[in-house]
Design an enzyme around this catalytic site. Sequence first.
Site, PDB file in Angstrom:
ATOM      1  N   LYS A  11      46.763 -32.247 -18.685  1.00  0.00           N
ATOM      2  CA  LYS A  11      46.055 -31.626 -17.557  1.00  0.00           C
ATOM      3  C   LYS A  11      46.907 -30.515 -16.923  1.00  0.00           C
ATOM      4  CE  LYS A  11      43.222 -35.730 -16.547  1.00  0.00           C
ATOM      5  NZ  LYS A  11      42.730 -36.647 -15.479  1.00  0.00           N
ATOM      6  N   TYR A  51      33.195 -33.462 -17.677  1.00  0.00           N
ATOM      7  CA  TYR A  51      33.226 -34.660 -16.827  1.00  0.00           C
ATOM      8  C   TYR A  51      31.838 -35.027 -16.279  1.00  0.00           C
ATOM      9  CZ  TYR A  51      38.330 -35.287 -16.728  1.00  0.00           C
ATOM     10  OH  TYR A  51      39.640 -35.571 -17.038  1.00  0.00           O
ATOM     11  N   ASN A 114      46.748 -36.674 -12.560  1.00  0.00           N
ATOM     12  CA  ASN A 114      47.439 -37.742 -13.301  1.00  0.00           C
ATOM     13  C   ASN A 114      47.812 -37.332 -14.731  1.00  0.00           C
ATOM     14  OD1 ASN A 114      44.893 -37.803 -14.332  1.00  0.00           O
ATOM     15  ND2 ASN A 114      44.455 -39.938 -13.820  1.00  0.00           N
ATOM     16  N   HIS A 117      44.528 -36.915 -19.969  1.00  0.00           N
ATOM     17  CA  HIS A 117      43.209 -37.518 -20.183  1.00  0.00           C
ATOM     18  C   HIS A 117      43.189 -38.115 -21.582  1.00  0.00           C
ATOM     19  CE1 HIS A 117      38.868 -38.022 -20.766  1.00  0.00           C
ATOM     20  NE2 HIS A 117      39.085 -37.530 -21.980  1.00  0.00           N
ATOM     21  N   GLU A 128      33.860 -35.737 -27.134  1.00  0.00           N
ATOM     22  CA  GLU A 128      34.828 -34.886 -26.414  1.00  0.00           C
ATOM     23  C   GLU A 128      35.542 -33.929 -27.367  1.00  0.00           C
ATOM     24  OE1 GLU A 128      35.611 -38.184 -22.892  1.00  0.00           O
ATOM     25  OE2 GLU A 128      37.250 -37.683 -24.244  1.00  0.00           O
TER      26      GLU A 128
HETATM   27  P1  ADP Z   1      40.749 -42.188 -16.808  1.00  0.00           P
HETATM   28  O1  ADP Z   1      41.170 -40.727 -16.840  1.00  0.00           O
HETATM   29  O2  ADP Z   1      41.921 -43.106 -16.721  1.00  0.00           O
HETATM   30  O3  ADP Z   1      39.808 -42.549 -17.942  1.00  0.00           O
HETATM   31  P2  ADP Z   1      38.406 -42.170 -15.058  1.00  0.00           P
HETATM   32  O4  ADP Z   1      37.603 -41.864 -16.276  1.00  0.00           O
HETATM   33  O5  ADP Z   1      37.986 -43.316 -14.194  1.00  0.00           O
HETATM   34  O6  ADP Z   1      39.954 -42.401 -15.425  1.00  0.00           O
HETATM   35  O7  ADP Z   1      38.444 -40.899 -14.116  1.00  0.00           O
HETATM   36  C1  ADP Z   1      38.541 -39.607 -14.658  1.00  0.00           C
HETATM   37  C2  ADP Z   1      39.549 -38.813 -13.855  1.00  0.00           C
HETATM   38  O8  ADP Z   1      39.057 -38.631 -12.522  1.00  0.00           O
HETATM   39  C3  ADP Z   1      40.917 -39.481 -13.661  1.00  0.00           C
HETATM   40  O9  ADP Z   1      41.800 -39.330 -14.748  1.00  0.00           O
HETATM   41  C4  ADP Z   1      41.424 -38.767 -12.417  1.00  0.00           C
HETATM   42  O10 ADP Z   1      41.927 -37.467 -12.731  1.00  0.00           O
HETATM   43  C5  ADP Z   1      40.144 -38.613 -11.607  1.00  0.00           C
HETATM   44  N1  ADP Z   1      39.971 -39.726 -10.661  1.00  0.00           N
HETATM   45  C6  ADP Z   1      39.626 -41.010 -10.958  1.00  0.00           C
HETATM   46  N2  ADP Z   1      39.579 -41.769  -9.855  1.00  0.00           N
HETATM   47  C7  ADP Z   1      39.887 -40.937  -8.820  1.00  0.00           C
HETATM   48  C8  ADP Z   1      40.004 -41.112  -7.403  1.00  0.00           C
HETATM   49  N3  ADP Z   1      39.793 -42.306  -6.824  1.00  0.00           N
HETATM   50  N4  ADP Z   1      40.351 -40.036  -6.636  1.00  0.00           N
HETATM   51  C9  ADP Z   1      40.572 -38.823  -7.197  1.00  0.00           C
HETATM   52  N5  ADP Z   1      40.474 -38.584  -8.544  1.00  0.00           N
HETATM   53  C10 ADP Z   1      40.143 -39.619  -9.332  1.00  0.00           C
HETATM   54 MG    MG Z   2      37.897 -41.776 -18.345  1.00  0.00          MG
END
Ligand code: ADP
Ligand code: MG
Length: 143
Positions: A11, A51, A114, A117, A128
């Site tokens: 990211k 997304y 974070n 992805h 994807e």
């Molecule tokens: P992952 O990336 O671990 O699969 P998700 O698919 O649940 O997680 O969420 C997609 C992305 O959305 C996350 O990687 C993060 O960047 C963002 N995200 C998820 N939860 C939150 C939150 N509570 N607040 C802000 N951003 C979030």
């Molecule tokens: Mg996800």
Amino acid sequence: MALEQTFSIIKPDGVRRNLAGKILSRFEEKGLRIVATKMIHMSKREAEGFYAVHSERPFFAELTEFMCSGPVVVSVLEGENAVSFHREIMGATNPAEAAEGTIRRDFAESIGENTVHGSDSLENAAIESSYFFSQTECVNSAT
Ligand code: ADP
Ligand code: MG
């Protein structure tokens, strides 16, 4: 065990901090193989399309703004159980909850920014990967 392909993104926060090579190395060191990779700068529309499953979530605007705030490195990675293994190497979504030695534990700054992805299923990995790569950009398995 099954040979799988998964889709991975470093990211904007990871690329901005010059961590792209280090993160790809982690995947390689653990046995995942790069079958396609490139740097792109997503438009807002591309980030929203990628997304789309999260469009009803409260963080959707923040997430899509962030994902187009700078370049990212998109890759297709291959290996045994690549989908779940790649997620294991990334660690939990929230870096505060990510296991020691995971990418998110070591590098991520917040639950939103974070660093990486990874696809959550084989089906989504294929969807994807094809969102960002054409068939001719993915090499045949080198294993
Ligand atoms: P992952 O990336 O671990 O699969 P998700 O698919 O649940 O997680 O969420 C997609 C992305 O959305 C996350 O990687 C993060 O960047 C963002 N995200 C998820 N939860 C939150 C939150 N509570 N607040 C802000 N951003 C979030
Ligand atoms: Mg996800």
